[in-house]
Motif scaffolding. Structure first.
Motif, PDB file in Angstrom:
ATOM      1  N   TRP A   7       3.778  -0.487 -11.536  1.00 53.57           N
ATOM      2  CA  TRP A   7       4.181  -0.221 -10.365  1.00 53.57           C
ATOM      3  C   TRP A   7       3.780  -0.943  -9.127  1.00 53.57           C
ATOM      4  O   TRP A   7       4.523  -1.134  -8.149  1.00 53.57           O
ATOM      5  N   ALA A  10       5.580  -4.436  -9.342  1.00 46.67           N
ATOM      6  CA  ALA A  10       7.102  -4.448 -10.144  1.00 46.67           C
ATOM      7  C   ALA A  10       8.087  -4.892  -9.103  1.00 46.67           C
ATOM      8  O   ALA A  10       8.024  -4.644  -8.010  1.00 46.67           O
ATOM      9  N   ILE A  12      12.147  -4.033  -9.074  1.00 49.11           N
ATOM     10  CA  ILE A  12      12.989  -2.852  -9.233  1.00 49.11           C
ATOM     11  C   ILE A  12      14.303  -3.315  -8.594  1.00 49.11           C
ATOM     12  O   ILE A  12      14.383  -3.797  -7.439  1.00 49.11           O
ATOM     13  N   TYR A  13      15.224  -3.102  -9.503  1.00 50.08           N
ATOM     14  CA  TYR A  13      16.837  -3.588  -9.345  1.00 50.08           C
ATOM     15  C   TYR A  13      17.594  -2.212  -9.018  1.00 50.08           C
ATOM     16  O   TYR A  13      17.550  -1.221  -9.720  1.00 50.08           O
ATOM     17  N   GLN A  14      17.849  -2.229  -7.590  1.00 48.73           N
ATOM     18  CA  GLN A  14      18.850  -0.867  -7.353  1.00 48.73           C
ATOM     19  C   GLN A  14      20.158  -1.018  -7.868  1.00 48.73           C
ATOM     20  O   GLN A  14      20.874  -2.092  -7.717  1.00 48.73           O
ATOM     21  N   ASP A  47      11.635  -5.525 -13.522  1.00 47.42           N
ATOM     22  CA  ASP A  47      10.713  -4.614 -14.306  1.00 47.42           C
ATOM     23  C   ASP A  47      11.355  -3.432 -14.648  1.00 47.42           C
ATOM     24  O   ASP A  47      11.054  -2.545 -15.509  1.00 47.42           O
ATOM     25  N   ALA A  48      12.346  -2.777 -13.678  1.00 45.11           N
ATOM     26  CA  ALA A  48      12.864  -1.640 -13.823  1.00 45.11           C
ATOM     27  C   ALA A  48      14.278  -1.591 -13.028  1.00 45.11           C
ATOM     28  O   ALA A  48      14.378  -2.525 -11.994  1.00 45.11           O
ATOM     29  N   TRP A  50      16.627   1.057 -10.476  1.00 42.57           N
ATOM     30  CA  TRP A  50      16.798   2.448  -9.939  1.00 42.57           C
ATOM     31  C   TRP A  50      18.112   2.816  -9.897  1.00 42.57           C
ATOM     32  O   TRP A  50      19.030   2.003  -9.156  1.00 42.57           O
ATOM     33  N   ARG A  95      12.369  -0.321 -17.113  1.00 48.58           N
ATOM     34  CA  ARG A  95      12.038   1.186 -16.918  1.00 48.58           C
ATOM     35  C   ARG A  95      13.262   1.913 -15.947  1.00 48.58           C
ATOM     36  O   ARG A  95      13.814   1.097 -15.297  1.00 48.58           O
ATOM     37  N   ARG A 206      12.937   7.912  -6.782  1.00 44.24           N
ATOM     38  CA  ARG A 206      13.308   7.375  -5.502  1.00 44.24           C
ATOM     39  C   ARG A 206      13.494   8.666  -4.635  1.00 44.24           C
ATOM     40  O   ARG A 206      14.632   9.326  -5.017  1.00 44.24           O
ATOM     41  N   SER A 390       4.984  -4.818  -4.649  1.00 45.92           N
ATOM     42  CA  SER A 390       6.297  -4.559  -5.249  1.00 45.92           C
ATOM     43  C   SER A 390       7.181  -5.018  -4.503  1.00 45.92           C
ATOM     44  O   SER A 390       7.138  -5.134  -3.158  1.00 45.92           O
ATOM     45  N   TYR A 392      11.891  -4.603  -4.156  1.00 45.48           N
ATOM     46  CA  TYR A 392      13.296  -3.927  -4.562  1.00 45.48           C
ATOM     47  C   TYR A 392      14.211  -5.050  -4.193  1.00 45.48           C
ATOM     48  O   TYR A 392      14.239  -5.398  -3.203  1.00 45.48           O
TER      49      TYR A 392
END
Length: 562
Positions: A7, A10, A12-14, A47-48, A50, A95, A206, A390, A392
């Motif tokens: 993390w 990372a 991270i894609y919303q 990587d992940a 949300w 993730r 989140r 990180s 987003y």
């Protein structure tokens, strides 16, 4: 390169579920639709993911008014559909983080319905913030607080005997009553909710309105001249109260207890994480949310609101990194989400100094320069993805999607539009369903032509199938940047500034292991010369020979470390 938990760097894609992909053709995105499109995220290189709320809800605020925190709304599918999504994502190396909404519930939540049926002073009402009104007959609200969506933050109830009664607090819509976090039952309930989803195998949460759970004792009047999104240096009684940190220390201990439960999926790197949505300034105040025994990440909204001005961006980056360094946490960068005007449109306006949160845009408002906005959006993303920490991404930004600025007012569904008496158009413009296929109904969003918000015609030219494999497309730019970010360890690197650059440039080294990457963003009106001895790795737009055009960012390979 150093070994650090996933993390800390990372990407991270919303996913906003109702607007990502629709499997059943009802015009609203759903969990099976997301599952069917997960390869897009794998191929993008994140990587992940949300997931914004998918819980049982009357949908007065697009799912942020939760009636059951432990089940999936039939609009989006079932718990079995969620389990399939989670398993498929894990098999693809992705993730899954889910939204947690602890500040408030829906007014249709069983607890709130019980509170309405109960008497003042009852245990049922003690779960929420009920207070008597001011004035001889209680005709005035308990204080002067206003809702984030416009209008008063208090609604008076009719008591079971028919008399006008107490008021309940709602910092957002009147359908979203605030919990009272001084109540042990509330704290225990949310710890149970955390464990419910952790037991299902989610990789983290989140935390919505993370700075709002605890209110100042006595609920004093607020200074209404302060914009809580921009200036929180003066402590407001409903935001960023010290008591929130006790809650997050407890939550951190819970998720840490689960850190080895997904070892069969992720090996030794199986941390479950907590990310705060906390609109808190200055950076030092925000850094308190990511102290070692609290949350792992907190969105950097100060960076999001920073204009495309070189000096302001340099100061924002330096200040942000210095603040989190003091607590040993990574910085968490973001440019767009479901609550703000997309940066491909935001940067299409003249840029002015100072932090500002742009309101929603309507057809009769001044319109952004779409070409300029996209050029700056690509450059700003290339700058952000090079920074340590990180990041987003918000769904559709990898396509260069602009804000839908000409939505018909009668199609708007954000409660902000009605509560502001039609003075604030709200957030619908960034929530329009995604275009997947240019020549299909609803641009491939679903198998029918239905779409819960109207899709502008120009989305067809930005559809995934138009950009996939197309040299120079925004989608291919994102793929290239994310591949290089990972291979060169940029998120785990160390930043050092290059001080001999033009005042219109933001320039720095990122050193990670044996690799040295030079990043230069040109925010000025003229082409800047590039160092001749450095090899370009990627650029947000075409380079001009050995020059860097305006509103362009380039990543360069430095052949040796000094």
């Amino acid at each position: 390169m150093s070994t650090l938990p996933w993390w800390r760097d990372a990407v991270i894609y919303q996913i906003y579920p109702r607007s990502f992909a629709d499997a059943d053709g009802d015009g609203i995105g759903d969990l099976p639709g997301i599952t069917a499109r997960l390869e897009h995220l794998r191929d993008l290189g994140v990587d992940a993911l949300w997931l914004s709320p998918f819980y049982v809800s009357p949908q007065h605020d697009a799912g942020y008014d939760v009636a059951d925190f432990r089940d999936v709304d039939p609009l989006f599918g079932t718990l079995a559909d969620f389990d399939v999504l989670l398993d498929r994502a894990h098999r693809l190396g992705l993730r899954v983080i889910v939204d947690l909404v602890p500040n408030h519930s829906s007014n249709e939540h069983p607890w709130f319905q019980a509170a309405l049926a109960a008497a003042p002073g009852s245990p049922e009402r003690a779960r929420y913030v009920f207070r008597d009104g001011r004035g001889d007959q209680g005709e005035q609200p308990p204080n002067n607080w206003v809702s984030n969506f416009g209008g008063p933050a208090w609604t008076r109830v009719t008591e079971p005997d028919g008399r006008p009664g107490q008021y309940y607090l709602h910092l957002f819509d009147s359908s979203q009553p605030d919990f009272d976090w001084t109540n042990d039952e509330v704290r225990e309930e949310f710890e149970s909710i955390l464990r419910f989803w952790l037991d299902r195998g989610v990789d983290g949460f989140r935390v919505d309105v993370a700075h709002g759970l605890v209110k100042a004792q006595g609920l004093p009047d607020a200074d209404l001249s302060i914009d809580p999104h921009v200036d929180t240096t003066t402590l407001l009684p409903m935001w960023d109260q010290p008591g929130v940190h006790d809650i997050y220390r407890r939550w951190r201990s819970i998720v840490d207890d689960y850190s080895e439960d997904l070892a069969d999926v992720w090996g030794d790197d199986a941390d479950r994480v907590l990310c705060a949505e906390a609109w808190v300034q200055p950076s030092e105040a925000l850094s308190r949310y990511v102290r070692p025994d609290e949350l792992h990440q907190s969105f950097n909204f100060g960076y999001l609101m920073t204009p495309w001005i070189a000096g302001e961006l340099r100061a924002s980056i330096a200040d942000s990194l210095a603040a989190t360094e003091t607590v040993g946490a990574p910085q968490t960068w973001v440019l767009s989400n479901h609550d703000v005007v997309r940066h491909a449109s935001r940067f299409g306006y003249p840029q002015r100094p100072g932090l500002a949160r742009m309101p929603g845009i309507g057809a009769d408002d001044p319109q952004p320069d779409a070409e300029l906005g996209l050029r700056r959006a690509r450059a700003s993303t290339a700058l952000m993805l090079a920074l340590p920490g990180s990041a987003y991404l918000y769904q559709g930004e990898e396509l260069g999607l602009p804000e839908a600025t000409r939505l018909p007012d009668d199609a708007r569904q954000d409660p902000t539009w009605e509560r502001s008496a039609h003075t604030d158009r709200g957030r619908d413009g960034c929530r329009v369903p995604l275009p997947w296929s240019a020549n299909e109904p609803s641009f491939g969003f679903g198998p029918s032509a239905l779409s819960w918000l109207p899709q502008p015609d120009e989305l067809g030219s930005l559809a995934v199938d138009r950009q996939d494999g197309t040299e120079g497309s925004t989608l291919e730019l994102y793929r290239r940047l994310l591949t290089l970010r990972r291979s060169r360890g940029l998120g785990r690197g160390e930043l050092s500034w290059i001080d001999d650059q033009n005042g219109d440039a933001v320039a720095f080294h990122i050193r990670s292991g044996d690799l040295d990457t030079v990043v230069i963003a040109n925010l000025g009106p003229s082409t800047l010369p590039l160092p001749e001895h450095l090899t370009p790795l990627a650029s947000s737009g075409p380079l001009d020979g050995q020059g860097l055009p305006p509103d362009t960012t380039v990543w360069l390979h430095h052949p040796h470390r000094p």
